[in-house]
Scaffold this motif. Structure first.
Motif, short mmCIF file in Angstrom:
data_model
loop_
_atom_site.label_atom_id
_atom_site.label_comp_id
_atom_site.label_asym_id
_atom_site.label_seq_id
_atom_site.Cartn_x
_atom_site.Cartn_y
_atom_site.Cartn_z
N MET A 203 6.55 6.54 5.28
CA MET A 203 6.05 7.69 5.95
C MET A 203 6.79 8.54 4.48
O MET A 203 5.75 9.40 3.66
CB MET A 203 7.31 8.42 6.48
N GLY A 204 7.81 8.59 3.79
CA GLY A 204 8.05 9.51 2.46
C GLY A 204 7.79 9.08 1.38
O GLY A 204 7.18 9.95 0.16
N VAL A 205 7.73 7.38 0.94
CA VAL A 205 6.58 7.05 0.00
C VAL A 205 5.43 7.26 -0.02
O VAL A 205 4.86 7.63 -1.52
CB VAL A 205 7.67 5.14 -0.77
N TRP B 101 4.23 -3.87 -0.33
CA TRP B 101 5.56 -3.59 -0.51
C TRP B 101 5.41 -3.11 1.03
O TRP B 101 6.40 -3.02 1.77
CB TRP B 101 6.39 -2.49 -1.21
N GLY B 102 4.37 -2.37 1.53
CA GLY B 102 4.89 -1.26 2.45
C GLY B 102 3.84 -1.85 3.90
O GLY B 102 4.42 -1.52 5.14
N TYR B 103 3.07 -2.72 4.11
CA TYR B 103 2.72 -3.77 4.97
C TYR B 103 3.66 -4.95 5.43
O TYR B 103 3.58 -5.02 6.44
CB TYR B 103 0.93 -4.13 4.45
N HIS B 104 3.73 -5.48 4.48
CA HIS B 104 4.42 -6.29 4.81
C HIS B 104 6.41 -6.31 4.83
O HIS B 104 7.34 -7.22 5.19
CB HIS B 104 4.91 -7.67 3.51
N LEU C 261 -1.42 4.87 6.57
CA LEU C 261 -0.17 4.41 7.60
C LEU C 261 -0.70 4.05 8.90
O LEU C 261 0.11 2.86 9.74
CB LEU C 261 1.22 5.28 7.34
N ALA C 262 -1.22 5.54 9.24
CA ALA C 262 -1.87 4.60 10.81
C ALA C 262 -2.42 3.23 11.39
O ALA C 262 -2.04 3.24 12.57
CB ALA C 262 -2.59 6.15 11.59
N ASN D 179 1.95 -2.77 15.07
CA ASN D 179 2.79 -1.97 16.35
C ASN D 179 3.59 -1.61 15.71
O ASN D 179 5.05 -2.12 16.47
CB ASN D 179 2.66 -3.69 17.37
N VAL D 180 4.10 -0.44 15.21
CA VAL D 180 4.96 0.19 14.93
C VAL D 180 5.22 1.72 15.34
O VAL D 180 3.77 3.10 14.53
CB VAL D 180 5.22 0.59 13.20
N TYR D 181 6.23 1.85 15.60
CA TYR D 181 6.23 3.83 16.27
C TYR D 181 4.25 4.26 15.90
O TYR D 181 4.24 5.49 15.64
CB TYR D 181 7.54 3.83 15.37
N GLU D 182 3.94 3.66 16.63
CA GLU D 182 2.38 4.37 16.58
C GLU D 182 2.97 5.60 17.50
O GLU D 182 1.44 6.54 16.76
CB GLU D 182 1.67 4.21 17.62
#
Length: 590
Positions: free
Chosen positions: A150-152, A209-212, A545-546, A553-556
């Motif tokens: 979320m920050g990057v 990096w973000g997805y994997h 990111l959504a 399935n990560v903190y939707e």
């Protein structure tokens, strides 16, 4: 004339009247601020707030219909995805091409190398800030990675592009004094160019990096292995039985499992009823297609010989228009023995005379194309085989590396990036730029006008889809949410907002000011470049990111709250502070 000369004290005295001439020259600074001339580079604070508020409200007003339509249920996820892809494939490339190719030139493209440096610094600062905030909240590895993502990864596409275009038409102090006759269109074009470079760099890091890593599924973490196994055991017990039964049925009916566990189609029919293999009349059966004829072997032999003789004369499949490169050779058949060609009723015949010229030309072209490619391939193989073995190994490695590089470049490219490269190419060639954008030229009135018309759809469509995405991601979900998400959801929301929209701005503002003041790169003097850098330091989290959170399935639920808080509640004060800081830096570095 540069933008620093736009609001000079002389012009101000002329506008307020001669009565204030003497007073304005001797008045102290607080009175000057009261008059509304606090700085030379931007209007007074109250006027600046009104201008920025108007720019943000323009974005909100265009996005609001998409939000309302999605709330009413007429703009579901599939339609949003379709319009977003259509925008990326068509309208956004048109916008990029028209804005960049008409305003840029080769001299302006040389000093863009500072953008990757600033991107690396921004990413590193955001990563360190997110890591520190996660440790302060005592998050585990999965939650810390979420806060880091979320920050990057900030929004560098929809919202910044709309704000840059709106601010370029609203603020009159953004003209660059290095460009003679700079105007609002050129300001917007340069801002879009800067944003596109930042966007492509962010896309590369976001989907790797973000997805994997940062937004990986729960089963990628060792601390959740036991929980995932138990959930799969109790939730999928009945499904596994059904799947195994359907698999057995598939094997019994139309499939068989090979030696390597691969599922193949079975060639043996399950039922022996004649109706199952009945073929209706219509096409004249050829040798080898019937199943019950006792003379199959003899017909097959004759058909093979006929095909051999036909393909020796013309190795072209006239029905499909393809080349028969490796046609079968008849074994044990004398070359003198031949059969007259029996034409298939479904096979198109070549008309005689002029009507068949096109088909004959195509056949000849394909024939010579095959011969040429075969000759070149065989010659290359012979030359390569004649080389020493170490040289062969070296060339093979270089060829494999080159193929992998081209494949990676092709995978990385997308329509907006192709449009940017095309715009850069046109802008680098003065003759092409003149041909595309000179008034009353044929290309300008036809092709360029059509592209410009499509470009006008890009920004409104981006914002409408943005509003619909906010509506979809902020809807309440059922009670089947992750228990961990219910427990630390509020902490994740606060930590993500701090890591994205607060602390990176406080740290990057002095760094950008030092760059603008002391680094000898001309684009750092461009006011719109400084505004773009500041907008990206405090921009909301990226909408993509959504999508990644939904896939893995990560903190939707927390992701939807972050989007609502950042894009609806905090966007106005954040944009106001960022624009004011950018204008102050521009004035200080001048």
């Amino acid at each position: 004339m540069g933008f620093l000369e736009f609001r000079s004290p002389t012009s101000l005295r002329l506008t307020v009247g001669d009565a204030f001439d003497q007073l304005s020259t001797t008045a102290p600074s607080p009175f000057v601020i009261f008059k509304g001339q606090a700085h030379d580079s931007h209007p007074a604070l109250g006027h600046l707030v009104l201008l920025v508020f108007g720019a943000v409200m323009e974005v909100v007003c265009v996005s609001l219909p998409g939000y309302i339509i999605a709330r009413l249920g007429h703009f579901d996820a599939d339609k949003q995805k379709f319009l977003a892809n259509l925008n990326v494939m068509l309208f956004t490339p048109c916008l990029i091409f028209t804005k960049l190719a008409s305003q840029l030139n080769a001299d302006k493209l040389v000093e863009l190398g500072v953008i990757p440096i600033i991107f690396v610094i921004q990413t590193l600062v955001s990563y360190l800030v997110a890591t520190l905030v996660s440790k302060c909240f005592r998050f585990n590895k999965r939650a810390s990675n979420f806060v880091t993502a979320m920050g990057v990864f900030g929004n560098s596409n929809s919202l910044p592009i709309s704000l840059v275009i709106s601010l370029s038409q609203t603020l009159k102090g953004l003209h660059w004094d290095r460009i003679p006759g700079d105007n609002d269109d050129e300001v917007a074009a340069r801002g879009i160019l800067y944003l596109m470079i930042f966007q492509q760099l962010g896309q590369l890091v976001r989907w790797s990096w973000g997805y994997h890593v940062l937004l990986a599924p729960k089963d990628k973490y060792e601390e959740y292995n036991d929980e995932t196994i138990e959930e799969g055991r109790y939730r999928g017990e009945g499904q596994n039985v059904e799947e195994s039964e359907s698999l057995i049925q598939g094997i019994d009916s139309t499939h068989e499992i090979g030696e390597e566990g691969v599922l193949h189609h079975s060639r043996t029919p399950t039922h022996s009823d004649d109706s199952e293999v009945y073929e209706p009349a219509g096409r004249t059966p050829v040798a080898g297609s019937s199943r019950g004829s006792p003379n199959d072997s003899e017909d097959d032999e004759h058909d093979t010989i006929r095909k051999h003789n036909v393909t020796k004369q013309c190795p072209i499949d006239l029905q499909n228009g393809e080349i028969i490169e490796d046609y079968p050779q008849a074994e044990g058949v004398d070359g003198i023995l031949s059969f007259p060609r029996i034409g298939n009723t479904d096979e198109p015949e070549i008309p005689a005379g002029v009507k068949g010229m096109r088909m004959r030309t195509r056949i000849c072209v394909q024939r010579y194309k095959v011969k040429t490619s075969t000759y070149v391939s065989h010659t290359g193989r012979r030359v390569f085989a004649a080389l020493p073995r170490p040289l062969q190994t070296l060339l093979s490695g270089l060829y494999s590396a080159w193929i992998r590089f081209l494949h990676g470049v092709w995978e990385f490219m997308n329509p907006p990036l192709w449009a940017m490269l095309a715009a850069v190419f046109v802008a680098s060639v003065p003759a092409l730029q003149k041909m595309f954008f000179q008034e009353e030229s044929f290309i300008k009135t036809s092709v360029t006008s059509a592209i410009s018309s499509s470009a006008g759809v890009a920004v409104p469509l981006i914002l409408v889809v943005l509003g619909a995405n906010l509506a979809r991601n902020t809807q309440k979900r059922g009670d089947d949410a992750d228990p961990e998400e219910k427990e630390i959801g509020t902490k994740l929301l606060i930590a993500s907002l701090i890591s994205r929209m607060l602390l990176p701005t406080l740290i990057m503002a002095p760094i950008l000011a030092i760059f603008a003041k002391y680094v000898p790169v001309s684009i750092l003097d461009d006011p719109i470049f400084v505004i773009v850098c500041f907008l990206l330091t405090g921009a909301p989290s990226a909408l993509q990111l959504a999508q990644i959170c939904q896939i893995n399935n990560v903190y939707e639920g927390v992701m939807g709250k972050i989007l609502f808080q950042s894009y609806v509640i905090w966007i106005l004060p954040s944009t106001l502070v960022l624009v004011m800081c950018a204008l102050e830096v521009v004035e200080w570095a001048a």
